[in-house]
Design an enzyme around this catalytic site. Structure first.
Site, PDB file in Angstrom:
ATOM      1  N   ASP A  46      47.140  52.102  35.218  1.00 22.63           N
ATOM      2  CA  ASP A  46      47.559  51.044  36.137  1.00 22.63           C
ATOM      3  C   ASP A  46      47.794  51.663  37.508  1.00 22.63           C
ATOM      4  O   ASP A  46      48.154  52.844  37.613  1.00 22.63           O
ATOM      5  CB  ASP A  46      48.849  50.380  35.634  1.00 22.63           C
ATOM      6  CG  ASP A  46      49.052  48.982  36.206  1.00 22.63           C
ATOM      7  OD1 ASP A  46      48.895  48.011  35.451  1.00 22.63           O
ATOM      8  OD2 ASP A  46      49.360  48.862  37.413  1.00 22.63           O
ATOM      9  N   TYR A 163      37.198  33.457  41.651  1.00 23.99           N
ATOM     10  CA  TYR A 163      37.817  34.026  40.442  1.00 23.99           C
ATOM     11  C   TYR A 163      37.031  33.589  39.211  1.00 23.99           C
ATOM     12  O   TYR A 163      36.703  34.409  38.340  1.00 23.99           O
ATOM     13  CB  TYR A 163      39.273  33.574  40.348  1.00 23.99           C
ATOM     14  CG  TYR A 163      40.014  34.126  39.158  1.00 23.99           C
ATOM     15  CD1 TYR A 163      40.675  35.360  39.235  1.00 23.99           C
ATOM     16  CD2 TYR A 163      40.075  33.424  37.957  1.00 23.99           C
ATOM     17  CE1 TYR A 163      41.360  35.863  38.140  1.00 23.99           C
ATOM     18  CE2 TYR A 163      40.755  33.930  36.859  1.00 23.99           C
ATOM     19  CZ  TYR A 163      41.403  35.144  36.957  1.00 23.99           C
ATOM     20  OH  TYR A 163      42.076  35.647  35.867  1.00 23.99           O
ATOM     21  N   LYS A 167      34.949  35.933  36.488  1.00 26.01           N
ATOM     22  CA  LYS A 167      35.230  35.929  35.051  1.00 26.01           C
ATOM     23  C   LYS A 167      34.011  35.471  34.250  1.00 26.01           C
ATOM     24  O   LYS A 167      33.798  35.940  33.122  1.00 26.01           O
ATOM     25  CB  LYS A 167      36.445  35.047  34.754  1.00 26.01           C
ATOM     26  CG  LYS A 167      37.764  35.637  35.265  1.00 26.01           C
ATOM     27  CD  LYS A 167      38.072  36.991  34.631  1.00 26.01           C
ATOM     28  CE  LYS A 167      39.467  37.488  34.989  1.00 26.01           C
ATOM     29  NZ  LYS A 167      39.810  38.767  34.342  1.00 26.01           N
TER      30      LYS A 167
END
Length: 262
Positions: A46, A163, A167
């Site tokens: 991360d 977005y 996806k």
């Protein structure tokens, strides 16, 4: 560690060595906890190393700072996991960012950044992990690659076009890799959450109105009339990584309380 429905007793992931990107919070952290509860060793990558280390300490795993849009950092995360665990037999590409807005307001920099994080990043991370996954599949007959996609990867919604496009790309990548890697014993699937109460979702939906009201509206519109939690998504993700899903590849598993049918 709970699954939102009682004590965790199943150990379907015993012996698994799993990398989770974006594991410092939200769905990624819930998945890391679930994987560890089911017996896996977990490496978290991360950009927020401090929060990733907190989760790693909870699950007895390791954390490494990783921006998955940087191939060198992806390679470093895989190597750290190999040094610690001796193998990597599962990768969960979960890291991402949110976005909402009018289509004609998107500038080129925003478009490139969103696609870089949501689509190019998983490509680079998968390329970095693939040699280890291939070795694991050859040794144990099974390895698993999992993507966090979205219900928006299977349908559309106003004011979230880019977005959704990214996806959709993730699901296309997943389905193509399932065909390409299946003969080598690597299963490739995606978990597709609906609206889940995370920090990223709260930031994104704030543009739509008061966040609790937005979340409640999505809940009430779903056939099951229930919220989808990060633990719900983690339970489905753990299933897809486990041997119980040994005959599943190329699957986009919706976890949205039936909202896609509403």
């Amino acid at each position: 560690m709970g699954d939102g429905g009682g004590a965790m007793t199943m150990k379907r992931l015993d012996g698994r060595k799993v990398i989770v990107t974006g594991g410092a919070g939200g769905i990624g952290a819930a998945c890391a906890r679930r994987y560890a509860a089911e017996g896996a060793q977990v490496a978290i990558g991360d950009i927020d190393l401090d929060r990733a280390q907190v989760v790693a300490a909870e699950v007895g795993g390791i954390a490494e700072r990783c921006d998955h849009t940087d191939a060198a950092q992806c390679a470093r995360l895989v190597q750290v996991a190999l040094d610690r665990f001796g193998a990597v037999d599962a990768l969960h590409n979960n890291a991402g960012i949110g976005w909402t807005g009018a289509f004609d307001a998107i500038d080129a920099a925003q478009a490139r950044r969103l696609l870089d994080v949501l689509l190019v990043g998983p490509v680079l991370m998968t390329q970095a992990a693939l040699p280890a996954l291939r070795r694991a599949a050859a040794a144990r007959g099974d390895a698993a690659l999992l993507f966090t996609a979205s219900g928006l990867g299977l349908h559309g919604r106003p004011r979230i076009s880019l977005y959704a496009a990214a996806k959709h790309g993730v699901i296309g990548l997943m389905r193509s890799l399932a065909l390409e890697l299946g003969p080598e014993g690597i299963r490739v699937n995606a978990v597709c959450p609906g609206i889940v109460d995370t920090r990223m979702v709260r930031t994104t939906t704030a543009a739509w109105g008061e966040t609790d009201q937005v979340l409640a509206a999505f809940r009430d519109a779903s056939p099951l009339r229930r919220d989808v939690s990060t633990d719900d998504v983690a339970a489905s993700a753990a299933f897809l990584l486990s041997g119980d899903a040994r005959s599943l590849t190329g699957t986009a598993l919706l976890v949205d309380a039936g909202a896609h049918e509403a």
